[in-house]
Scaffold this active site. Structure first.
Site, PDB file in Angstrom:
ATOM      1  N   LYS A 133      41.935   3.118  62.577  1.00  0.00           N
ATOM      2  CA  LYS A 133      42.762   3.694  61.510  1.00  0.00           C
ATOM      3  C   LYS A 133      44.129   4.107  62.049  1.00  0.00           C
ATOM      4  CE  LYS A 133      42.403   7.231  57.899  1.00  0.00           C
ATOM      5  NZ  LYS A 133      41.494   8.268  57.377  1.00  0.00           N
ATOM      6  N   GLU A 148      43.505  12.090  50.962  1.00  0.00           N
ATOM      7  CA  GLU A 148      42.232  12.715  51.298  1.00  0.00           C
ATOM      8  C   GLU A 148      42.129  14.164  50.823  1.00  0.00           C
ATOM      9  OE1 GLU A 148      42.189  11.722  55.410  1.00  0.00           O
ATOM     10  OE2 GLU A 148      41.760   9.626  54.967  1.00  0.00           O
ATOM     11  N   ASP A 199      35.784   6.896  51.613  1.00  0.00           N
ATOM     12  CA  ASP A 199      36.532   7.631  52.632  1.00  0.00           C
ATOM     13  C   ASP A 199      36.503   6.759  53.887  1.00  0.00           C
ATOM     14  OD1 ASP A 199      37.493   9.279  54.619  1.00  0.00           O
ATOM     15  OD2 ASP A 199      36.012  10.877  54.325  1.00  0.00           O
ATOM     16  N   ASP A 229      42.551  19.838  56.111  1.00  0.00           N
ATOM     17  CA  ASP A 229      41.719  18.670  56.395  1.00  0.00           C
ATOM     18  C   ASP A 229      41.968  18.162  57.818  1.00  0.00           C
ATOM     19  OD1 ASP A 229      40.422  16.254  56.493  1.00  0.00           O
ATOM     20  OD2 ASP A 229      41.379  15.385  54.735  1.00  0.00           O
TER      21      ASP A 229
END
Lengths: 625, 203
Positions: A92, A192, A29, A214
């Site tokens: 990211k 994810e 992850d 999420d």
């Protein structure tokens, strides 16, 4: 004449050589704020981390003033307060993004950015150095790989890496490139929320419809899945790549700043330092507010009190955007909210009570927060790795296309070819014809995204079908097949329906790093790795040598006169050699010197051991030995 | 009653289910189950690790076609369009049909609205009229959708004697009516999205 496909801005994929698979598949992850690595052992997924460290590795990388990678993780976080301009975090958000893509949020990014030569991927300017987000991410992945290998005691070179469901092709490719740069063969990039669903359903089959909410540090995803007998079917997915806990921190930081008097010394700080400082205190306050109804922020001789209600009114508009995505995902899954049987909370930001409250209101049920929201995604990635390595016991993940794919038509509009949430793999066919006898080529521009105009979407590839013979208007019939394979890679095939001639090409997005660049970056990385490793081994060996020298001198002083003169002379000569070698910088020379001394030192060492034993025997009661 | 014969569209063959025009809640459920079953049979991830590249490609390609077909056929509008397109292609004598007619009252309202939009753009009363027109459009499209739906439920597809394989047929009168309804529905939808894009009417 055969038709030909010519790509603009991208190059056909060369089949990269795949290294021999080693060890278990790592489930990674790679988060905006934190990253972690898991692996499946004996059918059970668990997070891997060194015993003295935390499971979460902060996705933070610090650089030295000479532009070299200095620290990754907690150590880099510690440097954030003192030298913010050398500490890179939340990269990211920059993956596969150009300056143009980042326009709206550029003011939120505390470091200097510039485009690369292609204008497709930003690079971060740190002092005199430029570093791409892909390289920074690769450092985080390398650290995770090392962590895993340390715990497992064996090398591992394959991984499944997760990305937000809403990541487009450029962002996914950038993630894959980071994996390769870290020496990993990326078996698949999975979403994810899907990974979370896999972890949720793996050990405890609960058939039904599940929504996975999420909310991470920087991104939000919602996925709706139908789980039944070994099958995890993604029905729809939606999200926002710029919505997360960081936004909550920023809103709170802005509010705190508004309470700080103009005369406060903090106001004298440079804006990036001030922002970094405020973000740290805001994040701390946010965490406190998850448990308490108010928090007090201490700012050098000044206190700001913030109640949970105040913070929530700042956060509500941001979180409403997440609910809007939920609405759209439910609609795309062709369901009513009431048909969702369970709502799973994933991502650290779902710990915020307001998030839980809004989710409960929206879905009309208490969300399921029993899984560790930080770990579940990486566990799921490891489980998908298990499936891909043939140990999934017949389980299957049915994933979908996250973003629609279209063709630019006359006037810059987009015709959708493949709709978002189509099952993977999928395909679409389109037949083209010539509009005039002179027309001997077609230009195709593939655009990703839901927008109506090509300029608002994300350009995926441009290519040209050429080599058409002159023929009356409407004569040619060229069928173009667009296929997205189960790895999410777009394949384009063109077929001349009149001649049956076929051409094929794999389309790869131009996210700023070409294959050639990546290969050369990989080479540099490997060279550097060897250099680093050699340096490290030399240091270790020098430490060993200094211990041996001290011990040998000691032995010689005590026992040197008890052996034959030639042996003693030999030993002495070897000791001098070793001392010299330990000042030089050759690992080989040092190792040889150590070995040589050890060899001729046997007799001495034995003598000494024997003496030590007899000495000990003298001192002690023989009966007790 | 005259019957129109037509080739069953490729999507049905890719899906691997018999021809259908309407989906009842039960058949929709059956369609979903079919998708999962077939995906499990074809998905490359469930193939043996040592399967050949050709086998992988074959599975991948059949599953891609299946997934694309599923999306086309589970959606009522795209399913009807696909079938109507095939009927017209196989029966050129049908022609292109009449220009879709929208109810007279609606047409009148539309022209009045256009006029006042030109004269008093931004006027509160005009905007209110726009909203109201937009919602009557919505009601009308919904009505048409229900009609189309009922009509397609009523369709009983026949495979009369002597017909080519992979062909089926529908009554001519029925096809004409279905096409007219679907054209009107499409026309209204276009009008609506046109209004929405021009004037930012709330949905």
């Amino acid at each position: 004449m055969a038709i030909q496909i010519e790509l603009g801005g991208t190059s056909p994929q060369k089949k990269a050589q795949t290294p021999a698979p080693q060890g278990s598949v790592l489930g990674i992850d790679l988060g905006t704020t934190n990253s972690l690595v898991s692996v499946v052992r004996d059918g059970k997924a668990s997070v891997l981390f060194p015993s003295h460290e935390r499971p979460l590795l902060p996705s933070v990388v610090s650089m030295s003033s000479r532009g070299e990678i200095q620290n990754v993780g907690d150590a880099a976080v510690l440097e954030r307060a003192s030298r913010p301009e050398h500490v890179l975090f939340s990269v990211k958000r920059l993956m596969g993004r150009s300056l143009k893509d980042l326009q709206a949020e550029i003011h939120e990014i505390p470091y200097a950015l510039e485009d690369d030569e292609l204008g497709a991927q930003v690079r971060i300017r740190v002092g005199e150095t430029r570093i791409s987000p892909v390289e920074v991410s690769a450092e985080i992945l390398k650290t995770l790989k090392t962590r895993a290998e340390k715990v497992l005691g064996e090398p591992s070179n394959r991984a499944v890496i997760t990305v937000p469901a809403y990541f487009d092709d450029a962002q996914r490719s950038a993630t894959k490139a980071a994996g390769r740069l870290a020496g990993l063969q990326v078996l698949r990039v999975i979403n994810e929320p899907t990974a979370a669903a896999l972890a949720y359903g793996w050990s405890n089959e609960r058939p039904g419809t599940v929504a996975i909410f999420d909310l991470g540090g920087g991104t939000f995803d919602i996925s709706v899945l139908r789980i039944e007998e070994n099958t995890y079917q993604v029905l729809s997915t939606a999200g926002d790549t710029h919505l997360g806990g960081d936004d909550l921190d920023r809103h709170l930081a802005g509010w705190i700043l508004s309470k700080v008097p103009e005369t406060h010394p903090l106001r004298k700080l440079g804006s990036s330092q001030l922002q970094a400082h405020l973000l740290v205190v805001a994040e701390k306050a946010k965490k406190e507010l998850s448990a308490l109804d108010h928090a007090v922020v201490h700012l050098e001789g000044f206190e700001v009190r913030v109640t949970r209600a105040e913070a929530e009114s700042l956060w509500r508009p941001t979180l409403e955007r997440a609910l809007e995505c939920c609405r759209s995902a439910i609609r795309d899954a062709r369901l009513e909210v009431s048909q969702v049987n369970d709502v799973l909370l994933v991502g650290g930001s779902t710990r915020v009570p307001l998030v839980k409250k809004l989710v409960a209101e929206f879905f009309g049920r208490t969300p399921n927060d029993t899984l560790n929201p930080d770990e579940v995604v990486s566990l799921g990635a490891a489980l998908q790795g298990e499936i891909l390595s043939g140990r999934g016991e017949d389980r299957l993940l049915m994933d979908v296309v996250p973003l629609s794919l279209g063709l630019e038509t006359m006037g810059g509009a987009v015709t959708k070819l493949i709709h978002r949430n189509s099952g993977l793999p999928t395909e679409a066919r389109e037949v083209f014809t010539n509009h005039s006898p002179e027309q001997n080529a077609f230009d195709l521009h593939i655009v990703q995204g839901e927008r109506e105009l090509a300029k608002d979407g994300r350009s995926l590839a441009r290519f040209r079908l050429r080599g058409l013979a002159a023929a009356p208007a409407g004569f040619h019939r060229i069928e173009v097949l667009f296929r997205i394979d189960s790895n999410g890679i777009l394949n384009v095939r063109a077929k001349d329906l009149r001649s049956g001639i076929q051409q094929e090409i794999e389309v790869r997005p131009s996210f700023g790093i070409t294959d050639e660049e990546l290969m050369s970056m990989l080479e540099v990385a490997f060279e550097k790795a060897e250099e680093d490793m050699a340096q490290r081994q030399l240091v270790d060996l020098k430490v060993e040598a200094s211990t041996v020298i001290r011990a040998a001198e000691n032995v010689f002083k005590i026992s040197g006169h008890k052996v034959e003169a030639t042996t003693a002379a030999e030993f002495k000569a070897r000791l001098v050699d070793l001392k010299n070698a330990s000042h030089a910088n050759s690992w080989k020379q040092l190792r040889d010197a150590l070995d040589a001394l050890e060899e001729c030192g046997h007799e001495l060492a034995e003598l000494q051991v024997n003496e030590a034993i007899s000495q000990a025997l003298k001192d002690k009661d023989p009966a007790k030995v | 009653m005259s019957l129109l014969s037509f080739k069953i569209p490729q999507a049905y063959l890719d899906l691997g289910m018999p021809f259908f025009l309407a989906l009842s809640p039960e058949s929709e459920e059956a369609l979903k189950r079919h998708l999962v079953r077939e995906t499990r049979r074809l998905h490359p991830d469930l193939l043996a690790l040592d399967a050949s590249d050709e086998a992988r490609e074959e599975h991948e390609s059949r599953l891609a076609a299946l997934n694309a077909a599923y999306l086309k056929l589970r959606d009522e509008d795209s399913r009807l369009d696909l079938v109507l397109e095939q009927i017209v292609a196989d029966n050129p004598e049908l022609g292109s049909g009449e220009k879709p007619q929208i109810p007279a009252a609606l047409a009148l309202e539309y022209f009045e609205l256009q006029e006042s939009l030109e004269e008093n753009p931004g006027d509160a009363a005009t905007l209110a009229a726009l909203e109201s027109f937009h919602s009557s459009l919505r009601i009308e499209t919904e009505k048409l959708r229900r009609e189309v739906s009922e009509l397609s439920q009523a369709a009983a597809c026949k495979s009369p004697e002597g017909m080519e394989p992979a062909h089926t047929s529908l009554p001519l009168a029925y096809v004409v009516k279905l096409r007219d309804l679907r054209d009107r529905q499409r026309y209204l939808v276009r009008l609506r999205s046109d209004l929405e894009s021009k004037f930012q009417v709330s949905r």
